[in-house]
Design a protein around this motif. Structure first.
Motif, short mmCIF file in Angstrom:
data_model
loop_
_atom_site.label_atom_id
_atom_site.label_comp_id
_atom_site.label_asym_id
_atom_site.label_seq_id
_atom_site.Cartn_x
_atom_site.Cartn_y
_atom_site.Cartn_z
N TRP A 119 0.69 -1.67 0.17
CA TRP A 119 -0.36 0.47 0.03
C TRP A 119 0.51 1.48 0.28
CZ3 TRP A 119 -5.06 1.69 -0.67
CH2 TRP A 119 -5.56 3.00 0.20
N GLU A 120 1.96 1.58 0.96
CA GLU A 120 2.80 2.50 0.92
C GLU A 120 3.57 2.58 0.05
OE1 GLU A 120 4.85 2.94 4.82
OE2 GLU A 120 2.70 3.08 5.58
N GLN A 121 4.29 0.98 -0.66
CA GLN A 121 4.24 1.01 -2.42
C GLN A 121 3.67 2.17 -2.98
OE1 GLN A 121 5.35 -1.77 -1.01
NE2 GLN A 121 6.22 -0.30 -0.10
N LYS A 130 1.18 4.22 -2.69
CA LYS A 130 0.59 5.23 -2.40
C LYS A 130 1.46 6.05 -2.93
CE LYS A 130 -0.64 5.90 1.39
NZ LYS A 130 -1.78 6.97 2.87
N ALA A 131 2.99 6.23 -3.19
CA ALA A 131 4.09 6.84 -3.44
C ALA A 131 4.75 7.09 -4.78
CB ALA A 131 5.76 6.32 -2.49
N SER A 154 -2.97 3.55 -9.01
CA SER A 154 -3.05 5.23 -8.13
C SER A 154 -4.64 5.81 -8.11
CB SER A 154 -2.24 5.86 -8.61
OG SER A 154 -0.89 5.26 -8.32
N GLN A 195 -9.59 2.71 2.11
CA GLN A 195 -8.47 1.93 3.31
C GLN A 195 -7.94 0.44 2.88
OE1 GLN A 195 -7.28 3.48 5.66
NE2 GLN A 195 -8.63 5.68 5.58
N GLY A 210 4.63 -5.95 1.43
CA GLY A 210 5.06 -4.02 0.77
C GLY A 210 6.16 -4.71 0.94
N THR A 229 5.07 -4.04 10.48
CA THR A 229 5.38 -2.50 9.92
C THR A 229 4.74 -2.25 9.00
OG1 THR A 229 6.95 -2.82 8.73
CG2 THR A 229 7.82 -2.16 11.25
N PRO A 230 3.92 -1.32 9.23
CA PRO A 230 3.02 -0.80 7.54
C PRO A 230 3.11 -0.91 6.74
CG PRO A 230 2.32 0.54 9.86
CD PRO A 230 3.68 -0.13 10.51
N VAL A 231 4.60 -0.88 6.09
CA VAL A 231 5.43 -1.22 4.86
C VAL A 231 5.26 -2.43 4.64
CG1 VAL A 231 7.73 -1.03 5.56
CG2 VAL A 231 7.24 0.42 3.78
N LEU A 289 0.40 -3.60 5.48
CA LEU A 289 -0.41 -3.50 4.34
C LEU A 289 -0.58 -2.91 3.45
CD1 LEU A 289 -0.76 0.82 6.29
CD2 LEU A 289 -2.04 -1.76 6.84
#
Length: 395
Positions: free
Chosen positions: A66-68, A70-71, A80, A92, A265, A382-384, A387
């Motif tokens: 998820w974090e990758q 969004k980045a 996206s 979410q 992730g 961790t979230p990275v 998620l």
């Protein structure tokens, strides 16, 4: 560090780890939810945000957290644009499961069970019957698949319930033990190119009034391990898989939903001694340890008989500020592997379990040279790492 300062160090509390959302929003809950919508007996709609649909396709992109996503909006404009659709329009993510690694996550997806039940709780774990480390991704050494993971897959249960069921993936995966125990049921269709997989997944989705189709792409993860998650090769793979997802979405037959998700992730770990702690050269961490399993950010530590408490104490003292360090029973009680752990799975778990919080890995330079050289890593809570998206396109 002085002894006085050392005495002031408090290890991370086991219960402070952000446990995956088993039962309400994890990868293990996705196919049971879709199965419930399709009328598969004994399936529960555990992710309540998802609306029912007659034809469901899951596209799993290995390594796209998820974090990758969004980045990197420029590299993945189509994916996206779907972020607001994630998890039934809530915008979410969902969680992978612990450890956040491919073998564990694919087994959770396919069986609809958390790791403590399906029994693939890590990259490598000890086989209690032989005492050897078992690589659950490569299935080495050989272990009878149905003994290691005896539960039927959701795909098989859907097929038995009259749902048109298919998997579309690389031909090399057709006969692997991991496919057999996690993703079998219905018909497997092997296609080499990503474009062919997307086209065939759309065809299979249209082939039944009720359909459940799964397709997969691996190279986002592969480039991340080798070059890092912000490298040009990784970005190129993200651009490519973005086009694949759009190609599939544009071919959805009526009454369909496409769900784009991932197994974990990833994050890059610097190549320095502080970030890469080498078990093979650290006498203190090796003391009393018979086997080191898992992977760099999610270790299973198997102690010499009688040394469990000593190993736990040393690992907490040395690593407790950077890792959540738990005994087997503490990790189970905290729910790391799900609400319960089957008896056959219990001794596959380490006597000591180490889950990274900081940007560090425990490598094993002599015994795991390839894994120790990876730039991108994953596995912990961790979230990275945990998620993952659950993007949705409906027709």
């Amino acid at each position: 560090m002085t002894q006085a300062a050392w005495d002031d160090v408090e290890p991370l509390p086991v219960h402070s780890a952000p446990v995956p959302a088993y039962g309400s929003g994890s990868l293990a809950d996705l196919l049971p939810t879709l199965g419930a919508h399709l009328g598969v007996p004994d399936c529960t709609a555990a992710i309540p945000e998802l609306a029912p649909v007659d034809r469901a396709c899951v596209f799993l992109i290995d390594g796209l957290g998820w974090e990758q996503l969004k980045a990197h909006p420029d590299e993945a404009p189509f994916l996206s644009s779907l972020i607001a659709s994630s998890r039934g329009g809530t915008g979410q993510p969902i969680t992978a499961g612990y450890p956040a690694t491919t073998a564990t996550s694919l087994a959770s997806v396919g069986t609809g069970l958390p790791p403590g039940a399906h029994g693939l709780p890590g990259y490598t774990v000890r086989n209690p019957d032989t005492g050897e480390l078992m690589n659950q991704l490569r299935w080495n050494p050989w272990t009878k698949p149905q003994t290691w993971q005896p539960y039927p897959t959701i795909f098989q249960r859907a097929h038995d319930a009259g749902v048109h069921t298919a998997q579309v993936s690389a031909p090399a995966f057709q006969s692997t033990p991991l496919t057999k125990i996690a993703l079998s049921g219905g018909t497997f269709h092997g296609r080499l190119s990503g474009e062919d997989r997307m086209d065939l997944a759309a065809e299979q989705l249209a082939a039944g009034d009720r359909s459940l189709v799964y397709t997969y792409y691996s190279e986002v993860d592969g480039k991340g391990h080798r070059f890092g998650v912000d490298s040009d090769p990784w970005r190129g793979q993200l651009m490519y898989v973005d086009r694949l997802a759009q190609r599939l979405a544009e071919q959805l037959p009526p009454r369909s939903a496409l769900y784009v998700t991932a197994d974990h992730g990833m994050l890059d770990i610097p190549f320095d001694e502080q970030s890469r702690i080498d078990f093979d050269t650290d006498w203190e961490l090796r003391a009393g340890v018979a086997l080191l399993g898992g992977e760099g950010r999610a270790r299973h530590v198997y102690a010499v008989p009688g040394a469990q408490n000593d190993v736990l104490a040393v690992w907490r003292e040395v690593l407790g500020e950077q890792f959540w360090i738990a005994s087997r029973d503490e990790a189970i009680a905290a729910g790391w592997f799900g609400p319960q752990v089957d008896r056959r799975v219990y001794e596959r778990l380490g006597d000591v379990i180490a889950a990274a919080r900081d940007d560090v890995v425990i490598i094993a330079s002599e015994n795991e040279p390839k894994e120790s050289a990876m730039v991108g890593n994953h596995g912990s809570m961790t979230p990275v790492e945990q998620l993952v998206p659950l993007l949705e396109v409906r027709s």
